[in-house]
Write a protein that holds these residues in place. Structure first.
Motif, PDB file in Angstrom:
ATOM      1  N   ASP A 141      43.934  38.888  54.575  1.00  0.00           N
ATOM      2  CA  ASP A 141      43.352  39.682  55.659  1.00  0.00           C
ATOM      3  C   ASP A 141      43.918  41.095  55.678  1.00  0.00           C
ATOM      4  OD1 ASP A 141      41.467  38.004  56.826  1.00  0.00           O
ATOM      5  OD2 ASP A 141      42.966  36.946  58.004  1.00  0.00           O
ATOM      6  N   SER A 142      45.254  41.206  55.530  1.00  0.00           N
ATOM      7  CA  SER A 142      45.873  42.533  55.599  1.00  0.00           C
ATOM      8  C   SER A 142      45.445  43.405  54.429  1.00  0.00           C
ATOM      9  CB  SER A 142      47.397  42.389  55.619  1.00  0.00           C
ATOM     10  OG  SER A 142      47.861  41.729  54.434  1.00  0.00           O
ATOM     11  N   TYR A 143      45.234  42.796  53.265  1.00  0.00           N
ATOM     12  CA  TYR A 143      44.767  43.577  52.108  1.00  0.00           C
ATOM     13  C   TYR A 143      43.367  44.128  52.363  1.00  0.00           C
ATOM     14  CZ  TYR A 143      48.650  42.173  49.148  1.00  0.00           C
ATOM     15  OH  TYR A 143      49.876  42.011  48.602  1.00  0.00           O
ATOM     16  N   VAL A 144      42.467  43.267  52.819  1.00  0.00           N
ATOM     17  CA  VAL A 144      41.084  43.684  53.032  1.00  0.00           C
ATOM     18  C   VAL A 144      40.997  44.735  54.128  1.00  0.00           C
ATOM     19  CG1 VAL A 144      38.794  42.893  53.733  1.00  0.00           C
ATOM     20  CG2 VAL A 144      40.169  41.516  52.178  1.00  0.00           C
ATOM     21  N   ALA A 145      41.778  44.568  55.191  1.00  0.00           N
ATOM     22  CA  ALA A 145      41.744  45.535  56.291  1.00  0.00           C
ATOM     23  C   ALA A 145      42.170  46.917  55.832  1.00  0.00           C
ATOM     24  CB  ALA A 145      42.643  45.051  57.433  1.00  0.00           C
ATOM     25  N   ALA A 146      43.006  46.986  54.795  1.00  0.00           N
ATOM     26  CA  ALA A 146      43.504  48.278  54.320  1.00  0.00           C
ATOM     27  C   ALA A 146      42.648  48.870  53.213  1.00  0.00           C
ATOM     28  CB  ALA A 146      44.941  48.118  53.807  1.00  0.00           C
ATOM     29  N   LEU A 147      41.672  48.107  52.696  1.00  0.00           N
ATOM     30  CA  LEU A 147      40.859  48.631  51.602  1.00  0.00           C
ATOM     31  C   LEU A 147      39.864  49.662  52.138  1.00  0.00           C
ATOM     32  CD1 LEU A 147      40.042  45.380  49.582  1.00  0.00           C
ATOM     33  CD2 LEU A 147      41.643  47.185  48.968  1.00  0.00           C
ATOM     34  N   PRO A 148      39.781  50.849  51.515  1.00  0.00           N
ATOM     35  CA  PRO A 148      38.812  51.843  51.978  1.00  0.00           C
ATOM     36  C   PRO A 148      37.399  51.462  51.562  1.00  0.00           C
ATOM     37  CG  PRO A 148      39.951  52.636  50.031  1.00  0.00           C
ATOM     38  CD  PRO A 148      40.615  51.334  50.404  1.00  0.00           C
ATOM     39  N   ASP A 149      36.413  51.806  52.416  1.00  0.00           N
ATOM     40  CA  ASP A 149      34.993  51.654  52.103  1.00  0.00           C
ATOM     41  C   ASP A 149      34.542  50.204  51.994  1.00  0.00           C
ATOM     42  OD1 ASP A 149      34.715  54.458  51.904  1.00  0.00           O
ATOM     43  OD2 ASP A 149      35.511  54.387  49.866  1.00  0.00           O
ATOM     44  N   VAL A 150      35.362  49.226  52.422  1.00  0.00           N
ATOM     45  CA  VAL A 150      34.941  47.827  52.403  1.00  0.00           C
ATOM     46  C   VAL A 150      34.452  47.472  53.806  1.00  0.00           C
ATOM     47  CG1 VAL A 150      35.660  45.433  52.119  1.00  0.00           C
ATOM     48  CG2 VAL A 150      36.464  47.177  50.535  1.00  0.00           C
ATOM     49  N   VAL A 151      33.151  47.158  53.943  1.00  0.00           N
ATOM     50  CA  VAL A 151      32.555  46.859  55.241  1.00  0.00           C
ATOM     51  C   VAL A 151      32.622  45.370  55.539  1.00  0.00           C
ATOM     52  CG1 VAL A 151      30.438  46.991  56.598  1.00  0.00           C
ATOM     53  CG2 VAL A 151      31.030  48.843  55.022  1.00  0.00           C
ATOM     54  N   PHE A 152      32.441  44.528  54.526  1.00  0.00           N
ATOM     55  CA  PHE A 152      32.322  43.100  54.754  1.00  0.00           C
ATOM     56  C   PHE A 152      32.809  42.363  53.526  1.00  0.00           C
ATOM     57  CE2 PHE A 152      30.736  39.861  57.486  1.00  0.00           C
ATOM     58  CZ  PHE A 152      30.225  38.848  56.689  1.00  0.00           C
ATOM     59  N   CYS A 153      33.544  41.268  53.722  1.00  0.00           N
ATOM     60  CA  CYS A 153      34.091  40.520  52.594  1.00  0.00           C
ATOM     61  C   CYS A 153      34.270  39.065  53.023  1.00  0.00           C
ATOM     62  CB  CYS A 153      35.427  41.118  52.159  1.00  0.00           C
ATOM     63  SG  CYS A 153      36.132  40.325  50.712  1.00  0.00           S
ATOM     64  N   THR A 154      33.759  38.116  52.206  1.00  0.00           N
ATOM     65  CA  THR A 154      33.910  36.698  52.488  1.00  0.00           C
ATOM     66  C   THR A 154      34.602  36.014  51.324  1.00  0.00           C
ATOM     67  OG1 THR A 154      31.803  36.014  51.491  1.00  0.00           O
ATOM     68  CG2 THR A 154      31.759  36.786  53.785  1.00  0.00           C
ATOM     69  N   ALA A 155      35.143  34.814  51.569  1.00  0.00           N
ATOM     70  CA  ALA A 155      35.822  34.079  50.505  1.00  0.00           C
ATOM     71  C   ALA A 155      35.909  32.609  50.888  1.00  0.00           C
ATOM     72  CB  ALA A 155      37.220  34.638  50.238  1.00  0.00           C
ATOM     73  N   ALA A 156      35.993  31.764  49.858  1.00  0.00           N
ATOM     74  CA  ALA A 156      36.253  30.332  50.018  1.00  0.00           C
ATOM     75  C   ALA A 156      37.435  29.972  49.125  1.00  0.00           C
ATOM     76  CB  ALA A 156      35.029  29.505  49.646  1.00  0.00           C
ATOM     77  N   CYS A 157      38.368  29.157  49.654  1.00  0.00           N
ATOM     78  CA  CYS A 157      39.557  28.773  48.898  1.00  0.00           C
ATOM     79  C   CYS A 157      39.737  27.261  48.999  1.00  0.00           C
ATOM     80  CB  CYS A 157      40.794  29.500  49.438  1.00  0.00           C
ATOM     81  SG  CYS A 157      42.321  29.040  48.578  1.00  0.00           S
ATOM     82  N   VAL A 158      39.865  26.607  47.848  1.00  0.00           N
ATOM     83  CA  VAL A 158      40.098  25.160  47.786  1.00  0.00           C
ATOM     84  C   VAL A 158      41.316  24.922  46.891  1.00  0.00           C
ATOM     85  CG1 VAL A 158      39.153  22.905  47.184  1.00  0.00           C
ATOM     86  CG2 VAL A 158      37.626  24.715  48.029  1.00  0.00           C
ATOM     87  N   VAL A 159      42.291  24.169  47.386  1.00  0.00           N
ATOM     88  CA  VAL A 159      43.464  23.785  46.593  1.00  0.00           C
ATOM     89  C   VAL A 159      43.353  22.295  46.286  1.00  0.00           C
ATOM     90  CG1 VAL A 159      45.965  23.552  46.550  1.00  0.00           C
ATOM     91  CG2 VAL A 159      44.914  25.586  47.564  1.00  0.00           C
ATOM     92  N   VAL A 160      43.271  21.959  44.984  1.00  0.00           N
ATOM     93  CA  VAL A 160      43.131  20.565  44.564  1.00  0.00           C
ATOM     94  C   VAL A 160      44.469  20.056  44.027  1.00  0.00           C
ATOM     95  CG1 VAL A 160      40.686  20.786  44.077  1.00  0.00           C
ATOM     96  CG2 VAL A 160      42.311  21.275  42.285  1.00  0.00           C
TER      97      VAL A 160
END
Length: 578
Positions: free
Chosen positions: A425-444
């Motif tokens: 979250d902190s990385y995305v909040a600091a990225l310039p010009d990024v309006v929207f970003c989604t992700a899915a994470c699965v640990v097997v």
């Protein structure tokens, strides 16, 4: 009586012939002049297109180069927020820095912590209790912001390094030190050589060199460059220094390039905070050869137009049609070149039985923001990630590269999927010009027979059981970078042979229908046949899209759970249609 006087010879025919000759001469002159102007204009446009091509390709390459640098700065900034730096406990700082995998990050020069006076208090590989040398640390202390240095040798690090530095703060919020990492210049050269070998002349152009100039005007990466070289006095470098403070790029022809080779086209890109330049240098005669060849064809066409005035209009029209077709082919070639770059950005060592595919959106010069990754966590465990940075082009590719690099750096250091998404979250909040970003994470975890998953505003992954039933791994989660309640994760029991399918919304979205309809089609296709393999992923895409072309990027990752921890990996190049 005299007969009638002899009449003068008729002159009408002679006058008409001259007028016709004059008219033909005028027509030929007009057509010849117009054709000549069009030929010269086309020749100039082709040369300008060749220069622009170098600039665009350099800009795309720079997105990858700067992406890794920004990700490293973000990582150091995250480490610098630790309580050990607030307390200024040297022993605790030493232990904390020892946990960083500096070699994997290229920080082979070591990591150091300096006090506000520039004295090294902790160093993993350099000297301690001595002045750091240089003035780079003062920029951090005075401005309370991160910075990078030119290539240098400093007591706090080993060998020639580029320093990436961020401030640390005490309990009162004031700067109480500088956390710095020494990025080995030799490591930078090795990575550049690997990138040049992977991407090849198909993207760069035949005989094109990749160069990097640091903020002090020293050439640190280039063909046969084994030591830094001062290029500030060159005409090529003087052309670079007129860029603005933000992301800037350009290209032009110079009599002699940074490496001393004559008659070059130099394309460059830079980000002002780093102060360094990424360049592509190509031979101008080779780049302009198609333009010269086309000009010769035009001159031959003008001769034909003058000789055949009655058909000159048709010839010109067909010529214009051919030029239009050539322009279209050039744009398509540019699109294919950027898709090739995206393929190399996504190429990783995937576990056996794992298939990753990326299909770009049908747009010219596309470098999409969809991505996937499989990260080994040890003991047979893997973290599977799929994400979508909204947008296309160089900025989306730059953001994607930063986010993917950050996820790789953090995956082994966090407790699970929810914790990893929270860190991102902190990385995305600091990225310039990024309006929207989604992700899915699965640990097997095949040994435990379980999986844990968390979503950040992303479509739910699918789990196909060995009996053919399909579970949707749905859990509420906000997009990355949006603050709110703590993220949650879920856990499911698994069995060997179960199949995980992760994807981005481009696979299941269609105009005029809700996204659940596309997810239903994909789930039905997964349930119908769980054979896996490259051909099977193509069937999934066809079924989910109902044979219709996608309007957005598509990333698809299929992972079959093994019966035992996976130790053998194979090199897999993702399949990309574009």
């Amino acid at each position: 009586m005299h007969g009638p006087a002899a009449a003068d010879p008729p002159t009408a025919s002679l006058g008409a012939g001259r007028r016709l000759l004059a008219a033909v001469a005028v027509v030929c002159l007009v057509l010849g002049s117009a054709g000549g102007l069009l030929a010269v204009s086309t020749w100039r446009a082709d040369r300008a297109a060749a220069v622009e091509q170098v600039r665009l390709r350099c800009q795309t390459v720079a997105a990858n180069v700067y992406g890794s640098r920004i990700a490293l700065v973000r990582l150091l900034a995250a480490v610098a927020t630790g309580q050990v730096f607030v307390d200024a406990d040297r022993a605790a700082v030493q232990r904390r820095l020892a946990l960083l995998k500096v070699d994997d990050l290229g920080l082979t020069g070591g990591v150091a912590w300096l006090d506000p006076a520039g004295v090294t208090r902790v160093a993993t590989r350099g000297a301690v209790d001595v002045p750091a040398g240089g003035t780079w640390w003062r920029e951090v202390v005075d401005g309370a912001e991160w910075t990078t240095s030119a290539a240098l040798t400093a007591p706090a690090f080993t060998g020639e390094v580029m320093v990436f530095a961020v401030p640390t703060h005490g309990p009162d919020g004031r700067v109480n030190g500088v956390l710095a990492g020494g990025w080995s210049v030799s490591w930078v050269r090795e990575r550049a050589a690997i990138q040049a070998a992977q991407i090849g002349p198909e993207f760069y152009g035949p005989g094109t060199d990749l160069l990097v100039v640091d903020r002090a005007g020293q050439l640190i990466v280039g063909p046969d460059v084994t030591a830094t070289r001062d290029v500030r006095a060159t005409d090529a470098y003087r052309r670079l220094t007129g860029g603005g403070p933000e992301f800037a790029s350009g290209a032009g022809r110079v009599s002699r390039g940074l490496t001393g080779r004559p008659d070059r086209i130099t394309g460059w890109s830079r980000i002002g905070r780093f102060g360094e330049y990424v360049l592509l240098e190509r031979s101008a005669p080779e780049a302009f050869h198609p333009a010269r060849h086309r000009l010769a064809g035009w001159l031959g066409g003008i001769v034909l137009l003058v000789s055949l005035a009655l058909v000159s209009g048709g010839l010109a029209a067909r010529r214009i049609d051919r030029l239009t077709a050539e322009r279209d082919r050039l744009h398509q070639a540019e699109h294919d070149a950027v898709v090739d770059l995206q393929r190399w950005l996504l190429t990783e060592d995937l576990p056996a039985g794992t298939v990753g595919r990326y299909l770009p959106a049908p747009s010219v010069l596309n470098a999409g923001g969809d991505w996937y990754d499989v990260i080994a966590l040890g003991d047979g465990r893997h973290a599977l990630l799929v994400g979508d940075v909204v947008g296309h082009g160089v900025k989306a590719a730059l953001a994607m590269g930063q986010l993917r690099t950050a996820a790789r750096a953090l995956a082994a250091r966090v407790a699970g999927p929810a914790a990893l998404l929270t860190e991102l979250d902190s990385y995305v909040a600091a990225l310039p010009d990024v309006v929207f970003c989604t992700a899915a994470c699965v640990v097997v975890d095949p040994s435990a027979g379980t999986l844990r998953y968390a979503l950040a505003g992303h479509p739910p992954p699918l789990l196909r059981r060995t009996d053919g039933t399909v579970d949707r791994l749905a859990v509420t989660g906000r997009p990355l970078g949006v603050t709110g309640r703590p993220r949650t994760e879920q856990q499911l029991a698994t069995a060997p042979g179960d199949l995980l399918v992760l994807y981005t919304d481009g696979l299941v979205e269609a105009p005029g229908e809700v996204i659940d309809a596309g997810i239903d089609r994909l789930a039905a296709a997964v349930a119908a046949d769980g054979a896996g393999g490259d051909g099977w992923t193509g069937q999934l895409i066809t079924a989910a899209r109902r044979g219709r072309p996608a309007g957005d990027d598509i990333a698809l990752l299929c992972f079959r759970l093994p019966a035992a921890p996976v130790t053998q990996r194979r090199k897999v190049r993702p399949s990309i249609d574009g």
